[in-house]
Write an enzyme that holds these catalytic residues in place. Structure first.
Site, mmCIF file in Angstrom:
data_model
loop_
_atom_site.group_PDB
_atom_site.id
_atom_site.type_symbol
_atom_site.label_atom_id
_atom_site.label_comp_id
_atom_site.label_asym_id
_atom_site.label_seq_id
_atom_site.Cartn_x
_atom_site.Cartn_y
_atom_site.Cartn_z
ATOM 1 N N GLY A 20 -15.029 -35.847 -51.748
ATOM 2 C CA GLY A 20 -15.065 -35.821 -53.203
ATOM 3 C C GLY A 20 -15.814 -37.039 -53.685
ATOM 4 O O GLY A 20 -16.544 -37.676 -52.921
ATOM 5 N N GLY A 21 -15.626 -37.376 -54.925
ATOM 6 C CA GLY A 21 -16.362 -38.480 -55.522
ATOM 7 C C GLY A 21 -16.013 -39.817 -54.884
ATOM 8 O O GLY A 21 -16.876 -40.679 -54.712
ATOM 9 N N MET A 22 -14.739 -39.967 -54.541
ATOM 10 C CA MET A 22 -14.316 -41.288 -54.089
ATOM 11 C C MET A 22 -13.844 -41.302 -52.653
ATOM 12 O O MET A 22 -13.782 -42.353 -52.019
ATOM 13 C CB MET A 22 -13.166 -41.785 -54.972
ATOM 14 N N VAL A 49 -12.272 -36.559 -46.614
ATOM 15 C CA VAL A 49 -11.112 -36.074 -45.885
ATOM 16 C C VAL A 49 -11.555 -35.654 -44.488
ATOM 17 O O VAL A 49 -12.551 -34.953 -44.334
ATOM 18 C CB VAL A 49 -10.448 -34.892 -46.617
ATOM 19 N N LYS A 79 -7.198 -38.908 -45.525
ATOM 20 C CA LYS A 79 -7.998 -39.044 -46.723
ATOM 21 C C LYS A 79 -8.355 -40.521 -46.816
ATOM 22 O O LYS A 79 -7.470 -41.369 -46.919
ATOM 23 C CB LYS A 79 -7.179 -38.620 -47.937
ATOM 24 N N ASP A 131 -3.954 -33.082 -62.082
ATOM 25 C CA ASP A 131 -5.264 -32.633 -61.617
ATOM 26 C C ASP A 131 -5.121 -31.321 -60.846
ATOM 27 O O ASP A 131 -5.699 -31.135 -59.782
ATOM 28 C CB ASP A 131 -5.916 -33.713 -60.742
#
Lengths: 916, 252
Positions: A41-43, A46, A61, A156
């Site tokens: 993902g953005g940050m 995984v 993660k 989220d």
């Protein structure tokens, strides 16, 4: 969508394999051995990894090196802490939160958790059945509900955070990266927008922290539910700003409008989860889960659906109270940190906005009220345009006023279209409705209105006139409109009531020529009672198109809704009783004075009643509304023709030909006039053109055959009559004319057979009776002939020929007085017919009133100098009077005109030569 | 695309792709470039028009062919384009509007059967075969939907068509082959071979699976770039381009 495009899209949508970053950890993180990367993902990234101690697979993660700001690190730790509080079979369990430092000193923050081999909810194929999706979402809602009981809000929720285990189908909720505990105030600052835009609740969009709670997750579940039900997101925008606005302001399109297969209960649940005001949503996810469980167990749900009226009202009120966009912009500007001196002007704008919205709401209320009044009017038995007009006009004015504030509000355009329809301004209404459709393609209502206009038009074209007038032209025109109608019916679905949907479905069946289906659908709805007048009308239309009787349906439709002028129009067209037809068409124009076809149909009725002035006035009205109304023109032409205004008739038909150069009926009718005016060449040219355009025009064949007969071109005439009868074996005129042709050719048996055939088809055909009389007379069957002529006179007392024929027989039987009586009537009816004078001359000479006989023959020859019979008979009188020279001249003249008289004339000429 | 079809648009590779706004800026029908650009667009995108005509149920095959020919004859003769505002978006939207007007005119004129000489040689046989392959359920779509679908399909096909050349020119012929084997997509009319898994493709080409994945990623990037180029040829303004890209990629 085509195969190629689907595949192309699938290919483009596949997740990208990760490009490697030199800094990213490889090999192992802490004790965990990395197997592969499973997502990023953005940050964070995984990985699938192995825990060597416990010999099990884990998901790691890890924050991307370089992305690891203190905030993110805190967030990661908080996720672990919060998730660690949660022990639930459907929430991914956290094993460890840690920090790993490699030999170069690079740090990696990570969480180790259960590894779930499978797909995310976003990846599972579309083919998975709805019920299975509901099961997954129900499980998710349950898990979220559990988190809520533990004081954890996910914030989220999205399909990407729901895992479905491949082997077992078990569902896991993951990624509490944005979650916060309700008591936790450290990390998220008010005014910062966090979350995935499409799944954000309105309060999340504003970033007002203290307004977030379990209901925020309920909203996100609502969005996921909506997506599962309809295949699309409830709110979409081309950029985040537009999306936020929509989340804030728009009501989602009810799922059933997008997918009618959705169970009403699911729609209710979904829409409740998506209520703008958090208090109206389910208070927490467990309540939502319980409702979904009820659906899955086929039990009724507890939530009650919200009516659309309430929805609109709420929307209006919301707009007026918060001046949505102004407020939203302010919030976003705060978020962006550029809120400054614009604030005060923003407030003014918000007030302005609010006042506008209030005005808009008032206008809407008035419009709705007027529309309701109009609807009530339509069930009044004596509804008329005088009552409709002021209300419809006021709607127009209110709409115009409201449009000044909201020019792009689609429903205003729809109302305008509705009002214009009431005012009979269909073309204008269509354009206005097109605009409504353009502004909001998701609203089916304007499409429905437009479909109704097209339906009226098609109905008028297909069955709205006497069946023979320009049938082809009208059928073609109707079919030109058909695809547009179908398109609008297709588009009309969203936003309709159940009944309207049923109606659309029945109409669509009708358009697709599935008349039985349309009839069945209508019947089913009628059986359930209620406001079913429209269904009676559809059924009537379906039945009549299929050739069945429909009066009862139309009567019921009209009885229930006298303002349904379409039904009156149809009844007028299909009915038999001239009085009722007239009444129906009058009712139509009373309600809709711009219905051209009703005027022209009424005119036809007037013409049949010999109210010629009224007929002409109605034709004029029809043509003023629609100068191209072909039926009005053709029939006005016929009226002129009947009234002997042949020039006007020819002009009228020529006008039709100017508009529609391919209209065979116009040529055909103009030919009839030319024929009557004894312009055989013009008549032949027109008829040949008509037959070129419509080779199967039986009447044109008959007419051309008659012209050929007049021109003594018997074989061509016979060909035409035969052709007519091949096309239409029930055309009595073809039999009648062919019969007369055979008679002329001396084939009286055949002639008689044809005339009998004509009379079997049309027992009251005076012409055929008269002709049969003539034929049987030549066969010496005088009493039969007398009967036929008398019958013809009984049927049509204004028909001249049988009087003359009867007189001839009566006279030959010595009943001279009766004969003279008949002839007197004939001459009153038609004072300038040479043949009658000849007949009377014959009677007079039989009575030995030779002077009178001579005068009649003279008159006949004055009217028609080429009338051989007149010359011949006058010759006989001269002979009697011993005026031999004059007699001889007359006989010679007769033979000259008709060579077949030679045999009869020769001995008489001889006699004239004999000395006295 | 097969050879016979590309023959109507074969010049498209000889000059850089046109931008829709360029046509509009020229505005001079006598200008050779104007004509060439417009012809090129028409030759590339006539099929959606034909499908539109075909799917309106009242039109027989022959009618649809005639109407399509008539439409483009008129389209290329008339100075319709001059009336256009270049800020108005895409050639697709424009063509659609022109089509609507054309049909309205036809209706108004009661289809006065005036035939115009053919604009370009349009190869209906192939188009007709493709039309026949449309699933019956999809054939119920409205003519407007049909037009849009066929449009998208044309764009995708044209993109796939240049992909091979583009990759070959970059020395990435192998990438293209891997892509074909993996996706089953090529530039042929509409049949696609069955797709194969990454493992299978890797085995066939004697590569590691990761390598195959990487190649596919490169192809994907190239396709995205080419698609954008194609869209720019008939759409003006980046915002519009983005919208059109979304339509093609997601049908939104």
């Amino acid at each position: 969508m085509s195969h190629t495009v689907d595949r192309f899209r699938d290919f483009m949508d596949e997740p990208e394999p990760a490009g490697r970053d030199a800094q990213e950890p490889r090999g192992e993180i802490g004790k965990y051995k990395i197997v592969r990367e499973v997502g990023r993902g953005g940050m964070a990234i995984v990985y699938e990894a192995l825990d060597p101690d416990l010999k099990r697979r884990v998901a790691l993660k890890a924050l991307k090196p370089g992305e690891a700001s203190p905030t993110l690190i805190s967030r990661l730790r908080r996720e672990a802490t919060l998730a660690a509080r949660l022990h639930h079979p459907n929430i991914v369990a956290i094993h460890e939160v840690g920090l790993f430092q490699d030999d170069r000193g690079a740090e990696t923050h990570f969480i180790a958790m259960d590894f779930v081999e499978g797909k995310t909810l976003a990846e599972i194929p579309r083919s998975v059945p709805l019920r299975e999706r509901m099961r997954i979402l129900q499980t998710v809602a349950q898990a979220v509900g559990y988190a809520h009981t533990q004081g954890v809000i996910h914030r989220d929720l999205k399909p990407q955070n729901v895992l479905v285990e491949q082997a077992t189908g078990r569902v896991f909720l993951t990624d509490f990266g944005l979650a916060h505990a309700q008591e936790d105030h450290d990390l998220t600052r008010s005014g910062v927008v966090i979350g995935t835009p499409h799944y954000m609740a309105p309060e999340q969009v504003t970033g007002v922290r203290h307004k977030m709670g379990p209901w925020t997750d309920v909203w996100a579940l609502g969005v996921m539910l909506y997506e599962a039900l309809t295949g699309r997101k409830p709110f979409r925008g081309s950029d985040p700003m537009e999306l936020y606005q929509r989340i804030f302001v728009d009501e989602p399109t009810p799922p059933r409008k997008l997918n009618p297969a959705v169970h009403p209960d699911l729609e209710t649940v979904c829409l409740k989860a998506l209520e703008k005001e958090k208090d109206r949503r389910y208070a927490d996810a467990a309540l939502l889960a319980a409702e979904l469980q009820r659906y899955l167990s086929d039990e009724p749900i507890l939530t009650r659906p919200v009516s659309w009226r309430l929805r609109i009202w709420r929307k209006v009120r919301r707009n007026s109270t918060i001046a949505a966009l102004g407020a939203l912009l302010a919030i976003v500007l705060v978020a962006a940190g550029i809120w400054g001196n614009v604030q005060s002007s923003g407030r003014n704008r918000a007030e302005e906005e609010a006042s506008k919205t209030r005005k808009l709401a008032a206008a809407m209320e008035r419009i709705t009220q007027l529309l309701a009044e109009l609807d009530r009017l339509m069930v009044e038995p004596d509804v008329s345009y005088e009552q409709i007009e002021p209300r419809a006009t006021e709607i127009l004015a209110s709409v115009e006023a409201a449009m000044r504030h909201a020019p792009k509000q689609a429903n205003l355009w729809t109302y305008k279209g509705k009002a214009l329809r009431y005012l009979g301004q269909e073309t204008l209404a269509e354009a206005v409705l097109d605009e409504a459709i353009r502004l909001d393609p998701r609203d089916g209502r304007p499409s429905l209105e437009k479909a109704m206009i097209l339906l009226d038009r098609i109905q008028m074209l297909t069955i709205g006139h006497s069946p023979d007038d320009a049938r082809e032209r009208r059928r073609e025109a109707a079919e030109e409109w058909m695809p547009l109608l179908l398109e609008n019916l297709r588009r009309a679905d969203p936003g309709l009531t159940e009944d309207e949907k049923l109606l659309v479905s029945a109409w669509s069946a009708w358009c697709n020529r599935h008349y039985e289906e349309a009839e069945t659908q209508a019947t089913e709805r009628i059986r359930r009672g209620g406001a079913v007048e429209s269904f009676y009308f559809v059924r009537a239309l379906a039945r009549t198109t299929a050739g069945k009787a429909v009066e009862a349906d139309l009567d019921r439709a009209i009885e229930r809704r006298p303002g349904l002028w379409q039904a009156r129009f149809l009844r007028g067209c299909l009915g038999d009783d001239p009085q009722e037809k007239l009444a129906d068409f009058s009712a139509v124009v009373r309600i809709n004075p711009r219905c051209a076809q009703a005027y022209s149909n009424r005119a036809i009725q007037y013409a049949a009643r010999r109210q010629f002035e009224d007929a002409l006035a109605d034709f004029e009205r029809a043509l003023r509304i629609d100068p191209r109304d072909i039926v009005a023109r053709l029939n006005r032409g016929d009226l002129y023709r009947q009234r002997g205004r042949t020039d006007a008739a020819i002009a009228e038909y020529s006008a039709v030909i100017g508009f529609f150069p391919e209209e065979p009926d116009a040529f055909y009718r103009r030919a009839i006039v030319h024929h009557a005016l004894q312009h055989p060449a013009e008549a032949l040219a027109d008829l040949t053109e008509a037959l070129k355009l419509a080779p199967n025009h039986a009447k044109a064949h008959v007419e051309r055959g008659s012209v050929y007969m007049d021109l003594q071109r018997s074989s061509e005439a016979l060909e035409d009559f035969d052709a007519a009868l091949r096309i239409d074996p029930t055309n009595p005129h073809a039999y009648n004319n062919r019969g007369m042709l055979y008679h002329r050719l001396g084939q009286d048996e055949r002639a008689l057979a044809d005339l009998d055939a004509a009379l079997r088809i049309e027992p009251n055909m005076a012409k055929a009776l008269n002709n049969r009389g003539t034929v049987v007379e030549t066969m010496g069957r005088y009493s039969e002939a007398l009967n036929d002529f008398s019958a013809a006179i009984r049927i049509d007392s204004t028909y001249v020929s049988p009087y003359a024929n009867r007189a001839r027989i009566l006279s030959s039987q010595g009943r001279h007085a009766e004969a003279l009586g008949d002839l007197e009537i004939a001459l009153r009816l038609q004072p300038a017919l040479a043949g009658i004078y000849v007949t009377r001359g014959i009677v007079y000479s039989a009575m030995e009133r030779l002077e009178e006989a001579l005068a009649d023959y003279d008159e006949a020859l004055r009217l028609d100098p080429r009338l051989a019979e007149a010359s011949f008979n006058r010759g006989l009188v001269y002979l009697k009077r011993r005026r031999h020279a004059e007699a001889m001249a007359d006989f010679k003249r007769a033979v000259e005109l008709r060579p077949d008289l030679e045999a009869a004339a020769a001995p008489l000429i001889e006699q004239c030569r004999e000395p006295e | 695309m097969t050879r016979e079809e590309t023959s109507i648009g074969n010049s498209r590779r000889d000059f850089p792709s046109t931008h829709w706004s360029m046509i509009l800026d020229l505005r001079d029908p006598a200008h050779p470039t104007y004509r060439r650009h417009l012809d090129e667009l028409v030759q590339g995108y006539w099929k959606p028009v034909y499908f539109y005509m075909r799917s309106a149920w009242r039109h027989s095959i022959e009618d649809a062919k005639d109407l399509t020919q008539d439409f483009f004859s008129l389209f290329l003769q008339k100075t319709w384009v001059q009336k256009l505002d270049p800020r108005r978006g895409s050639f697709r939207a424009y063509l659609k509007t022109a089509l609507d007007h054309f049909l309205t005119d036809c209706r108004r004129a009661q289809r006065a059967q005036k035939r115009h000489p053919a604009a370009a040689l349009l190869h209906f046989e192939q188009a007709e075969k493709e039309f026949a392959r449309i699933e019956p359920k999809d054939r119920d779509a409205s003519p407007a939907d049909m037009f849009e679908r066929e449009w998208i399909r044309t764009v995708v096909r044209r993109t796939l068509e240049v992909l091979e050349q583009s990759l070959t020119k970059q020395g990435k012929r192998r990438h293209f082959e891997i892509f074909q084997a993996y996706s089953g997509l090529d530039d042929s009319a509409c049949e696609s071979a069955p797709s194969t898994g990454v493992e299978e493709v890797a085995r066939r080409f004697g590569l590691k699976a990761d390598h195959v994945k990487y190649c596919l990623k490169v192809v994907r990037q190239e396709l995205r770039r080419l698609l954008r180029d194609e869209v720019r040829s008939y759409v003006d303004g980046e915002e519009e381009v983005a919208r059109e890209m979304r339509l093609i990629m997601r049908g939104e």
